[in-house]
Scaffold this motif. Sequence first.
Motif, PDB file in Angstrom:
ATOM      1  N   ARG A  90      -4.223   8.257  10.340  1.00  0.00           N
ATOM      2  CA  ARG A  90      -4.824   7.572   9.199  1.00  0.00           C
ATOM      3  C   ARG A  90      -4.121   6.243   8.921  1.00  0.00           C
ATOM      4  N   ALA A  91      -2.809   6.233   9.072  1.00  0.00           N
ATOM      5  CA  ALA A  91      -2.063   4.991   8.877  1.00  0.00           C
ATOM      6  C   ALA A  91      -2.477   3.942   9.906  1.00  0.00           C
TER       7      ALA A  91
ATOM      8  N   LEU B  62      -5.919   2.599   9.010  1.00  0.00           N
ATOM      9  CA  LEU B  62      -5.846   1.713   7.845  1.00  0.00           C
ATOM     10  C   LEU B  62      -5.302   0.340   8.238  1.00  0.00           C
TER      11      LEU B  62
ATOM     12  N   ILE C 155       0.827  -1.218   0.000  1.00  0.00           N
ATOM     13  CA  ILE C 155       0.000   0.000   0.000  1.00  0.00           C
ATOM     14  C   ILE C 155       0.857   1.262   0.000  1.00  0.00           C
ATOM     15  N   LYS C 156       1.780   1.364   0.956  1.00  0.00           N
ATOM     16  CA  LYS C 156       2.564   2.586   1.132  1.00  0.00           C
ATOM     17  C   LYS C 156       3.330   3.011  -0.123  1.00  0.00           C
TER      18      LYS C 156
ATOM     19  N   ARG D  18       2.518   2.777  -3.082  1.00  0.00           N
ATOM     20  CA  ARG D  18       1.598   3.209  -4.136  1.00  0.00           C
ATOM     21  C   ARG D  18       0.774   4.430  -3.746  1.00  0.00           C
ATOM     22  N   ILE D  19       1.050   4.996  -2.565  1.00  0.00           N
ATOM     23  CA  ILE D  19       0.370   6.213  -2.124  1.00  0.00           C
ATOM     24  C   ILE D  19       1.299   7.400  -2.368  1.00  0.00           C
ATOM     25  N   LYS D  20       0.825   8.361  -3.130  1.00  0.00           N
ATOM     26  CA  LYS D  20       1.681   9.494  -3.509  1.00  0.00           C
ATOM     27  C   LYS D  20       1.895  10.455  -2.337  1.00  0.00           C
ATOM     28  N   LYS D  21       0.818  10.713  -1.582  1.00  0.00           N
ATOM     29  CA  LYS D  21       0.927  11.626  -0.445  1.00  0.00           C
ATOM     30  C   LYS D  21       1.162  10.827   0.839  1.00  0.00           C
ATOM     31  N   PRO D  22       2.088  11.288   1.693  1.00  0.00           N
ATOM     32  CA  PRO D  22       2.326  10.564   2.947  1.00  0.00           C
ATOM     33  C   PRO D  22       1.097  10.610   3.859  1.00  0.00           C
ATOM     34  N   LEU D  23       0.803   9.488   4.503  1.00  0.00           N
ATOM     35  CA  LEU D  23      -0.346   9.413   5.411  1.00  0.00           C
ATOM     36  C   LEU D  23       0.027   9.928   6.791  1.00  0.00           C
TER      37      LEU D  23
END
Length: 516
Positions: free
Chosen positions: A323-324, A327, A311-312, A314-319
């Motif tokens: 939120r992390a 998730l 997941i991480k 493929r995420i453009k903006k840091p969580l």
Amino acid sequence: MSMAAIYISGISILGIPAEIYTYGTQFWMVLASKALVSLTMAFAYLPVFYKLQITSSYEYLNLRFNSTVRLLGSILFLTKMMLYIPIVIYVPALAFSQVTGINLHLVTPVVCIVCIFYTTLGGLKAVVWTDTIQTIMMFAALIGVVALGVASVGGFAEVWRRNEEGDRIDFFNFDWDPTIRHTFWTVAIGNYFSWLASCSINQAMVQRCLAMPTLKSARITVAILVVGIMALVSMCCFMGLIIYAYYYKCDPITRGLVHKSDQLLPFFVMHIASSMPGLPGLFVSGVFSAALSSMSTGLNSMTGVIFEDLIKPRIKKPLSEARASFLMKVIVVIIGSICVALVFVVEKMGALIQATGSLSAITAGPLLGIFSLGMFFPNANPQGALIGGLVSGSLIGWISVGTQMNMAQGVIRFPQKYVSVEGCNADWVAEYLSLTLSKDTKEIPVEAPFVLYRLSYMYYTLVGAVTTIVVGFIVSVLTGGAQHVNRDLLSPVIYPFLKRHKVEKQQNDVIKEISL
């Protein structure tokens, strides 16, 4: 204690006594390789992970090779755990159902919901502390049952004498034939590689070692782990001797009192402890402690791998941290629910103990090979690691599935130790003899199975790891090898052999790559 709880599951507590009862004490020699595995892990593998300080052990594959190899490693790990956790839940639930009479399908969801609940809320800290309590419960249950069992048979000497008469004492079969299910060599050598795969590169183990403040304290923890594992395995093995000594004149399986050897231990406990308030409950608590600790650890490590590796990236903006965290809790619930559903599939399987060992090798061998290729062979490149892992996984999958199919068809059989029914009820013995004599005892000739199907399942991880390394190295050489490898990505044991012009000595490169 948390690490020990990872590797002693309900499968171990119920399966190891059944193994000793059925096949003798040769399996006990798995202890011969435990100390060597701890040394290999502490000085060859652990320093690499500790220096990198990575959250997921599969991040290493991205740093050493590329994201594709990392994805392969993560998928192999997740596949292994999704096959393993439902069996971990099912086996003790089966024992609980036998002891209490409560429906198996009611027990399983309740246990899973409890485990999902505390794993979701508490994360690694909750898992470690509950593992600690559960390890204490395992020790208490095994010590209590061993003490009562020895007393019921008539002492340690009598337990040993009856097992010698029954040909159960068999520690040193030095036959080199790799097709014999258990010899000293298949157990010691085979277990070395399978346990090395379970310890040195396992996300659950790496996760706990990196939680320690220093590398020295992590190594001390590994040493304590070995002592705990050896004590638990030894008690489980001795339990098998006690059960045989108790039933040496009237085998419960032949008698029809239990249907599978995996049910011998709970049957024995209910037989000798039903008049002692609390002991059956203590035993069930110990079995379920083993199951819960394995499940919670599996859920926690799988969540870390899914979040960090799938997941991480493929995420453009840091969580944000909140939120992390949310998730990851959702991931735990989803994985746990899938495992509950898969328990109903596991129920249809047979020969769970050996099937678990052979199926886990499908992923353990390639994973150990890929990590070893990266840490010990500076010339290895991504193409070699990827092709080596795929070839190895395919080979071990073919051998494992083919062997299981031949066993189901009766083509492959393993010689079991002698059991007696002469001490059973006289009327039942007469009925049993008449049924046995009336059967058609003529042997049906069968074609010999393919040679690899006859290979001991203990060697599967070794074959998988060696295949990965050999194929990976050859492919790497043919494709030009690795251009530059950071020193921090290699095991300290090969530092004296490194060519200076092939290895970058800049210590901060790895940290920069992780940051990027």
